[in-house]
Design an enzyme around this catalytic site. Structure first.
Site, mmCIF file in Angstrom:
data_model
loop_
_atom_site.group_PDB
_atom_site.id
_atom_site.type_symbol
_atom_site.label_atom_id
_atom_site.label_comp_id
_atom_site.label_asym_id
_atom_site.label_seq_id
_atom_site.Cartn_x
_atom_site.Cartn_y
_atom_site.Cartn_z
ATOM 1 N N GLU A 147 32.377 -19.364 -17.945
ATOM 2 C CA GLU A 147 31.270 -19.908 -18.752
ATOM 3 C C GLU A 147 29.894 -19.453 -18.262
ATOM 4 O OE1 GLU A 147 29.510 -23.680 -18.101
ATOM 5 O OE2 GLU A 147 31.182 -24.398 -16.872
ATOM 6 N N LYS A 198 32.818 -34.659 -11.846
ATOM 7 C CA LYS A 198 31.950 -35.249 -10.808
ATOM 8 C C LYS A 198 31.857 -36.751 -10.937
ATOM 9 C CE LYS A 198 28.666 -31.804 -9.679
ATOM 10 N NZ LYS A 198 28.945 -30.875 -10.778
#
Ligand code: PSU
Ligand code: MN
Length: 300
Positions: free
Chosen positions: A25, A159
């Protein structure tokens, strides 16, 4: 053929001749790290793939063209030019119409990878359900894309700036398989454990490939999450991290950061507050994910 799609010659040749390809990405380049760590990470990720005999295809929108396989000059551009649009599914048509650049998120990259016929994609972490989403409705478009686009995303989990429990609930509701590579727990990006389980644990890239093949054979639409914990030697201290994340979240709240700016803001603050330690961990987990993705792509 899609008239907006440009596939780099090396990638096109690999796809045509059955050489494995792994997608990478570009939001991670424009919004995930500061310069020059961003371009270093992008180059090294590509090198790790090439070393394994796999062709890397870093994906972005370049002057409105959906581009699969960036040149070094383009990577440098996405790493240095200010104000590049963070491009998720909703942004892509407008960027194409206006002939603008866009750094693709996990969702945007999955979508373009699928258009090009690439089935495996390596990144750092996926977006998820943000803490407080019951009020803000801030749920990453990555999760919705995972429910509809047939690309396997190799990541180090999500996260703990996110609500990991709700993220997993959302994936379950939308039928997205979450596979743990040599782990029973869904990893929390900088740390190997989150306290939340994965759906299934697998021990080898062959087993992951067999699962993806069966999923395709069954014509089950949608992607899959392959969760690969950060290598032990690069893991950050969970207690230190908790304090850092709490401060970063409080700052975002106090400054009224919202929408697509939330994730880049938190990443940058965590990198500052940990004095670069999180940046190193972030790079290492990306390389580890690329390595696993190349193994899966090679078997497929
Ligand atoms: N998590 C990271 N690093 C990142 C991102 C997420 O650890 O760079 C990026 C990815 O591109 C992901 C996007 O798709 O942030 C999610 O943004 P949002 O939360 O606005 O959906
Ligand atoms: Mn969001």
């Amino acid at each position: 053929m899609n008239v907006h799609l440009d596939i780099a010659p090396l990638v096109a040749e690999a796809l045509a001749t059955g050489v494995p390809v792994v997608a990478l990405e570009s939001t991670i380049i424009s919004h995930g790290f500061a310069y020059p760590a961003n371009v270093e990470c992008a180059y090294e990720a590509q090198r790790v793939a090439l070393e394994a005999g796999v062709v890397p295809a870093t994906i972005a929108i370049v002057g409105g063209r959906l581009t699969v396989g960036l040149t070094d000059e383009q990577i440098e551009h996405f790493g240095t030019a200010p104000g590049i649009t963070k491009a998720s599914r909703r942004d892509i048509a407008m960027l194409a119409a206006r002939e603008m650049d866009g750094a693709t998120t996990v969702a945007g990259t999955m979508l373009i990878a699928a258009m090009a016929g690439i089935r495996v994609f390596a990144t750092g972490g996926i977006g998820g359900v943000h803490r407080g989403a019951e009020k803000t409705f801030d749920i990453s478009a990555d999760l919705v894309e995972l429910s509809r686009t047939d690309v396997a995303v190799v990541c180090a989990g999500a996260k703990s700036i996110l609500d990991i429990g709700l993220t997993l609930e959302y994936l379950e509701t939308h039928g997205v398989p979450v596979i743990g590579y040599c782990t029973d727990e869904f990893p929390a990006f900088y740390t190997r454990s989150s306290g939340f389980g994965v759906d299934e644990r697998v021990e080898t890239a062959e087993d992951i490939a067999a699962f993806l093949r069966a999923k395709r054979g069954l014509a089950l639409s949608g992607g899959a999450v392959v969760a690969n914990p950060i290598p032990v030697q690069h893991e950050l201290d969970p207690q230190m991290l908790e304090g850092v994340i709490d401060s970063a979240l409080a700052e975002a709240d106090a400054q009224g950061v919202h929408g697509k700016d939330v994730t880049p803001f938190l990443l940058a603050r965590i990198h500052e507050l940990t004095g670069g330690a999180s940046e190193e961990a972030n790079k290492q987990l990306v390389y580890s994910n690329v390595r696993l993705a190349t193994e899966i792509a090679a078997v497929l």
